[in-house]
Design a protein around this motif. Structure first.
Motif, mmCIF file in Angstrom:
data_model
loop_
_atom_site.group_PDB
_atom_site.id
_atom_site.type_symbol
_atom_site.label_atom_id
_atom_site.label_comp_id
_atom_site.label_asym_id
_atom_site.label_seq_id
_atom_site.Cartn_x
_atom_site.Cartn_y
_atom_site.Cartn_z
ATOM 1 N N ARG A 164 1.047 -1.028 -0.003
ATOM 2 C CA ARG A 164 0.354 -0.029 0.283
ATOM 3 C C ARG A 164 0.765 1.487 0.388
ATOM 4 N NH1 ARG A 164 -4.900 0.219 0.119
ATOM 5 N NH2 ARG A 164 -5.134 -2.119 1.153
ATOM 6 N N GLY A 165 0.602 1.911 -0.436
ATOM 7 C CA GLY A 165 1.299 3.058 -1.389
ATOM 8 C C GLY A 165 2.435 2.913 -2.066
ATOM 9 N N PRO A 167 3.562 3.294 -5.705
ATOM 10 C CA PRO A 167 2.427 2.979 -7.072
ATOM 11 C C PRO A 167 3.393 2.112 -7.696
ATOM 12 C CG PRO A 167 4.180 4.908 -6.358
ATOM 13 C CD PRO A 167 3.853 4.683 -5.267
ATOM 14 N N VAL A 168 4.412 2.422 -8.021
ATOM 15 C CA VAL A 168 5.259 1.552 -9.332
ATOM 16 C C VAL A 168 4.322 0.241 -9.532
ATOM 17 C CG1 VAL A 168 7.243 0.013 -7.875
ATOM 18 C CG2 VAL A 168 7.578 1.549 -10.161
ATOM 19 N N ASN A 170 1.063 -2.645 -9.180
ATOM 20 C CA ASN A 170 -0.240 -2.814 -8.823
ATOM 21 C C ASN A 170 -0.399 -3.558 -9.369
ATOM 22 O OD1 ASN A 170 -3.148 -2.692 -9.589
ATOM 23 N ND2 ASN A 170 -3.139 -0.882 -9.484
ATOM 24 N N ARG A 172 -2.750 -6.445 -8.773
ATOM 25 C CA ARG A 172 -4.502 -6.341 -9.770
ATOM 26 C C ARG A 172 -4.159 -6.294 -10.996
ATOM 27 N NH1 ARG A 172 -10.560 -3.501 -9.130
ATOM 28 N NH2 ARG A 172 -10.190 -3.710 -7.320
ATOM 29 N N ASN A 205 2.184 5.497 4.860
ATOM 30 C CA ASN A 205 1.134 4.287 4.150
ATOM 31 C C ASN A 205 1.092 5.216 2.891
ATOM 32 O OD1 ASN A 205 -0.080 6.358 4.874
ATOM 33 N ND2 ASN A 205 -1.842 4.356 6.288
ATOM 34 N N TYR A 206 2.068 6.293 2.203
ATOM 35 C CA TYR A 206 2.104 6.928 0.945
ATOM 36 C C TYR A 206 3.119 7.132 0.979
ATOM 37 C CZ TYR A 206 1.584 11.089 3.924
ATOM 38 O OH TYR A 206 1.567 12.422 4.224
ATOM 39 N N ASN A 207 3.460 7.665 -0.767
ATOM 40 C CA ASN A 207 4.480 7.590 -1.535
ATOM 41 C C ASN A 207 5.773 7.142 -1.366
ATOM 42 O OD1 ASN A 207 3.813 9.863 -2.946
ATOM 43 N ND2 ASN A 207 3.951 11.949 -1.041
ATOM 44 N N PRO A 275 13.334 2.363 -13.367
ATOM 45 C CA PRO A 275 14.217 3.059 -11.635
ATOM 46 C C PRO A 275 13.409 3.994 -11.280
ATOM 47 C CG PRO A 275 14.129 3.617 -14.848
ATOM 48 C CD PRO A 275 13.503 2.684 -14.306
ATOM 49 N N PRO B 427 -6.134 6.821 3.034
ATOM 50 C CA PRO B 427 -4.197 7.735 2.960
ATOM 51 C C PRO B 427 -3.516 7.880 1.800
ATOM 52 C CG PRO B 427 -4.797 6.506 4.588
ATOM 53 C CD PRO B 427 -5.678 5.541 3.723
ATOM 54 N N GLU B 428 -3.149 6.291 1.870
ATOM 55 C CA GLU B 428 -1.952 5.920 0.455
ATOM 56 C C GLU B 428 -3.097 6.654 -1.059
ATOM 57 O OE1 GLU B 428 -4.690 3.641 1.157
ATOM 58 O OE2 GLU B 428 -5.491 2.504 -0.568
ATOM 59 N N THR B 431 -0.312 9.438 -2.035
ATOM 60 C CA THR B 431 0.699 9.277 -2.878
ATOM 61 C C THR B 431 0.671 10.370 -4.357
ATOM 62 O OG1 THR B 431 1.194 6.949 -1.931
ATOM 63 C CG2 THR B 431 2.438 7.373 -4.178
ATOM 64 N N PHE B 477 2.525 5.007 -16.275
ATOM 65 C CA PHE B 477 1.934 2.938 -16.754
ATOM 66 C C PHE B 477 1.956 3.381 -14.958
ATOM 67 C CE2 PHE B 477 5.490 1.924 -13.507
ATOM 68 C CZ PHE B 477 6.366 3.137 -13.279
ATOM 69 N N LYS B 478 0.998 3.840 -13.882
ATOM 70 C CA LYS B 478 1.471 4.178 -12.952
ATOM 71 C C LYS B 478 -0.590 4.449 -12.710
ATOM 72 C CE LYS B 478 5.324 5.683 -10.180
ATOM 73 N NZ LYS B 478 6.310 7.193 -10.542
ATOM 74 N N THR B 481 -2.735 2.099 -14.716
ATOM 75 C CA THR B 481 -3.241 1.284 -13.728
ATOM 76 C C THR B 481 -4.279 1.909 -12.715
ATOM 77 O OG1 THR B 481 -1.836 1.401 -11.841
ATOM 78 C CG2 THR B 481 -1.416 0.218 -12.966
#
Lengths: 457, 552
Positions: A164-165, A167-168, A170, A172, A205-207, A275, B427-428, B431, B477-478, B481
């Motif tokens: 979670r958090g 982003p690179v 996913n 699913r 939990n983000y970034n 990267p 909260p995620e 990002t 790509f982010k 998704t």
């Protein structure tokens, strides 16, 4: 301060480090200049040798197959140049394959005792899975990235687990793309699940970046948290394999992989990613460690300066650092400055230039590109198996890997070039980047060492 | 079959303004756009809502422009910015038209809340803009307003929707139905459903910009336009503090305008007969702009060019005079006298006039319908402009950076609270997905749910995804998704979304590719081709070549 060495290597990516390590192994006093971060550190950490023939659309079953194709059709490709020795014409292909095998096996042996052991060889390409869920052919991967029996197992169930958090990745979409690909090509496995883990490394939990999680998992105590969460998901869907983004650690990746496998009962592997890339950085660090442990001198944050080539022999290179410059007297130079990312080749509206010695540049089809506008070396289609000729431009070299000038004579007797500064291959399309870097770094270094031994004798 | 009072064709600044005006006056509206909102001419403009400085010979137009700026300040201040502009004079001949302009500009300055024209010494000029050529002898200083063209169109469309209009993107009109010389309906191809559809209507407003003559022809009506193309070169950051206007190599005026996080260098003006879908900036246009600006901003070539864009102006057809002498006014053409009753077309016009043009056309529609209804588009605020936004307080409350909140505010004004609220449960979603702009995941999710995008490209127009120096290298790509999750796309369509977005970005990057942008592209090829292996996927994914890719 002045230095006196046998060999200066300019550039600290794969090609430069291979050349540097090889030179120190041969007893050469070697200094390597690295200006900034290399394209190798940005790479996925998988070692492509050749995945597709130039312009080809069929994935190659093995690098050997690809090398044989290049031997017969692309003599000026960097791999093709390996055949320009005194060998008989009918053994050219064999010579090329053996030289590539030698260099690739050497790298594998060099990293065997390190914390990034490699898996694979040039007799077959591996199907590596990426964070997009796509599959690409590659020659060698780090042991932590090997999917194991995933694609052979009729009862296999892949769990794509993200964080979670982060982003690179996913999980699913990756699971969906992977499964669609395997099923439409009648390949295994036929089942995949996905889950997002609440890991919150260092309380966030983000970034979150892959690098952050890798650092978090380098601490042994944190692994059990991950293991527990993964085990629950493995049990939920009956997973036999767990695909993670490449986050298993910088120092403990292999130990973490084995420990997670013990704790979850499933095969654990890292996906190929973009990267900033933890496996790319692991590879960079592993090679630098080997170079320094072998007695090489590594100068980070320094670039090389050379006004122009006047004589037929390069005797001095200036290393320019943030606070100091020094002159290095040397007997030979390996130029491994990379392409546009590394900065070895640059392009302006006035043409394509080589940055250290202002050597002649050529296009992918070996036409002089010194005054070619970069746009002319591109296609209208952004992404295609033909790639853009711009990324196949660079230096033209003789069979000794010495850059040549317009008159097809080498620019200097003791100047060698390796890696993506070379023209004649389109690595993003061919999937041949690190392979060419290893092999040309290896050969350029060998020729430089021979030269130094010759003049010293 | 659905029945409407008016079908508006074209989702640019004028079309969306017409839809809004008609809907606010109680008419049942369908807007059909062949691509996406602001995807053609409007999307390629610099966003200047000019006070009319280029049209000093047409005082009526200058008055109208000045009034419209005041109107926009009332309805859309959240998507506007005010930029100082300097015109450096390198020699006396540069000053030729300065006097008249200063007088005309200053006369109307107070109503727009800007100072009158100032003449600056070289020292003061360089203090304000140190990149100027130090050899300047003086400069002219004034201030102009700019509006985000994408945001304006989007907000006009959303407001029209809130007033009951149907807005359909990716619907291309293929036929106009008439009976005894009167409009009865339209047929259109819906690219989302892949089906031909039709609607009944009493009237059509043709706001199709550079395609307007083709739309008119579908109804058997005649419309002539003088199509004229213009290129912009886009620089990676605010390389200048203020706007700079300069005389180009043949004496036209060109500019360097701060625009969002970037700077725009424009523009060219060339008569064109090419298909607007295939047009890209040419080498000649790029070098013309750089060469011309180099005299007043000598360091311009050191700046990093991230891309170019090209748009087509649908000018009023006056011939045998230079483009610059063609009136910048507009015409509302009722095709009734030539036997097509119910069809109204536009020719000419500027971004700043779009609301005024809509009012004129809607007045005509109402008159033809025999309806009396007041125009309120210059009084009622657009969505998000109802109040001020406290950036510092919101940043603190939601734990999102001030910079991110401010960029978000510049797109949606007060509505950003709804975006930030999403981060309470997720909260995620704080990002950052697009780091150049920046855009956080919550804004992406909100834009997908509230502003009907179909593709990543549509998201780019709504939230500036992929418009920074990296041109989508790290966000494509982010974001794909997230779009795929929200729209429940298949794995194949998810990959196609990535390839399509990269194709559109490449269209603009390719023409000017040089310097650091080559390294950036090598990185993009490394990600999407070398690692992602998507270069090998085009055939498997049924990728359709784009119009500009088919051109030899």
């Amino acid at each position: 301060m002045d230095l006196e060495v046998d060999i200066v290597v300019i550039g600290g990516g794969m090609a430069g480090l291979v050349a540097g390590i090889r030179a120190t192994e041969e007893g050469m006093k070697t200094v390597l200049l690295r200006k900034g971060q290399s394209a190798t550190a940005y790479s996925s950490g998988a070692i492509d040798v050749i995945g597709y023939l130039p312009g080809g659309t069929m994935p190659l079953g093995s690098p050997v197959e690809g090398l044989q194709g290049i031997a017969s059709m692309y003599p000026l490709h960097p791999y093709g140049l390996l055949g320009f020795t005194d060998a008989e014409p009918d053994t050219v292909s064999k010579t090329i394959v053996e030289k590539v095998r030698m260099a690739v096996s050497w790298l594998k042996a060099t990293l065997l005792g390190s914390n990034i052991p490699l898996f694979g060889d040039i007799d077959s390409n591996l199907d590596a899975v990426t964070v997009l869920g796509t599959v690409k052919p590659t020659c060698m991967i780090q042991e932590t990235m090997w999917p194991g029996s995933l694609m052979l197992d009729a009862d296999g169930v892949a769990l794509f687990a993200g964080v979670r958090g982060l982003p690179v990745f996913n999980p699913r979409m990756a699971a969906q793309v992977f499964l669609e690909h395997q099923i439409s090509n009648r390949l295994l496995p036929r089942k995949a699940g996905h889950h997002v883990l609440d890991l919150a490394p260092f309380g966030n939990n983000y970034n979150i970046s892959s690098i952050e999680i890798a650092r978090y998992l380098d601490n042994e105590d944190n692994l059990s948290v991950l293991a527990k969460k993964l085990k629950k998901q493995v049990e939920r869907i009956g997973a036999t394999h767990i695909a993670l983004p490449p986050v298993l650690g910088f120092n403990r990746a292999r130990e973490n992989q084995l420990a997670l496998q013990d704790l979850t009962g499933a095969h654990v592997f890292e996906l190929l990613s973009f990267p900033p890339s933890v496996p790319g950085l692991r590879l960079q660090r592993g090679l630098e460690t080997a170079f320094v442990n072998g007695g090489g001198t590594l100068l980070v944050g320094h670039h090389a300066k050379m006004e122009s080539l006047k004589s037929n022999i390069v005797k001095k290179v200036t290393a320019v650092g943030p606070r100091r410059n020094f002159k290095i007297s040397t007997k030979a130079v390996v130029l491994a400055t990379g392409k546009f990312i590394g900065g070895g080749i640059t392009g302006t509206e006035n043409g394509i230039r080589e940055s250290v010695f202002d050597l002649m540049t050529v296009s992918e089809s070996f036409r002089n590109a010194t005054s070619t506008t970069p746009q002319k070396l591109t296609n209208t289609i952004a992404l295609s198996h033909k790639g853009h000729p711009l990324f196949g431009s660079g230096l033209s070299v003789d069979p000794q890997f010495r850059p040549i000038t317009g008159e097809e004579v080498h620019a200097a007797e003791n100047l060698y070039a390796a890696g993506s500064v070379l023209a004649g291959y389109n690595y993003p399309a061919e999937k041949s980047g690190l392979g060419v870097a290893i092999v040309t770094g290896y050969m350029a270094s060998r020729n430089a060492v021979d030269y130094v031994k010759g003049v010293s004798a | 079959m659905a029945k409407y009072d008016v079908v508006v064709i074209g989702g640019g600044s004028t079309g969306t303004a017409v839809a809004r005006d008609c809907a606010m006056r109680g008419l049942k509206i369908l807007l059909l756009e062949r691509d996406d909102i602001a995807s053609a001419t409007t999307g390629a403009c610099a966003g200047m809502i000019s006070s009319g400085l280029k049209y000093m010979d047409e005082p009526n137009i200058v008055d109208m422009c000045s009034d419209e700026v005041v109107n926009f300040k009332r309805i859309a201040r959240h998507v506007m910015e005010k930029n100082p502009i300097i015109t450096p004079l390198l020699e006396m001949s540069d000053i030729s038209s300065g006097g008249n302009f200063a007088e005309e500009y200053s006369k109307r300055a107070e109503t727009r809340d800007v100072p009158p024209v100032l003449f600056l010494t070289p020292e003061d000029s360089l203090k304000i803009e140190p990149t100027l050529n130090p050899d300047l002898i003086a400069s002219i200083y004034f201030e102009e307003y700019f509006i985000s063209p994408f945001a304006l169109c989007m907000l006009q469309a959303l407001d029209a929707k809130q007033h009951g209009a149907d807005i359909k993107t990716y619907c291309e009109v293929t036929d106009i139905l008439t009976k005894k010389g009167s409009i009865t309906g339209v047929q259109y191809f819906n690219r989302i459903t892949d089906k031909m559809e039709s609607a009944k209507t009493r009237a059509i407003v043709n706001a199709a910009g550079p395609w307007a003559h083709k739309i008119a022809a579908l109804a058997g009506a005649k419309l002539e336009l003088r199509l004229n193309k213009g290129a912009h070169v886009i620089l990676d950051r605010r390389v200048v503090n203020v706007g700079v206007i300069a005389k180009a190599i043949e004496g036209r005026m060109i500019y360097l305008f701060p625009h969002e996080n970037t700077v725009l260098l424009g523009t060219t003006a060339l008569d064109t007969w090419e298909d607007p879908d295939t047009l890209v900036a040419s080498q000649d246009e790029i070098e013309y702009l750089l060469k011309s600006m180099e005299w007043v901003v000598p360091s311009i070539r050191d700046a990093r060019i991230i891309r170019t864009m090209e748009g087509v102006r649908p000018l009023i057809p006056t011939w045998k005079i230079p483009e610059g002498d063609v009136t910048r006014g507009y015409e509302v053409i009722d095709h009734e006298p030539e036997g097509v009753s119910g069809l109204i077309s536009f020719a000419g016009g500027k971004l700043v006039m779009c609301r005024h043009m809509a009012e004129a056309a809607t007045d005509l529609v109402c008159k033809n319908f025999g309806i009396e209804a007041e125009c309120r588009t210059h009084i009622e605020p657009l969505p998000g402009n109802s109040d001020d936004v406290d950036i510092l307080a919101l940043a603190k409350e939601y734990g999102v950076s001030q910079h991110t909140v401010e960029r978000m505010r510049a797109r949606r004004g007060t509505e950003i609270v709804m975006i930030l609220e999403l981060t309470r449960d997720h909260p995620e979603w704080k990002t950052t997905i697009c780091t150049c702009e920046p855009v956080i995941e919550a804004e992406l999710r909100y834009a997908i749910r509230a502003t009907f995008p179909q593709t990543l490209n549509d998201l780019r127009r709504r939230i500036r995804l992929g418009t920074g120096p990296c041109q989508g290298t790290f966000c494509t790509f982010k974001a794909a998704t997230i779009l795929a999750e929200e729209l429940e796309l298949s794995g194949a369509d998810f990959q196609l979304e990535i390839v399509d977005f990269l194709a559109e970005r490449w269209k603009g990057k390719r023409q000017s590719i040089r310097g650091e942008q080559i390294a950036q592209e090598e990185l993009a090829q490394g990600i999407y081709a070398c690692v992602g292996n998507l270069d090998q996927a085009l055939e498997r994914l049924d990728y359709d070549l784009k119009p500009w890719e088919e051109v030899l």
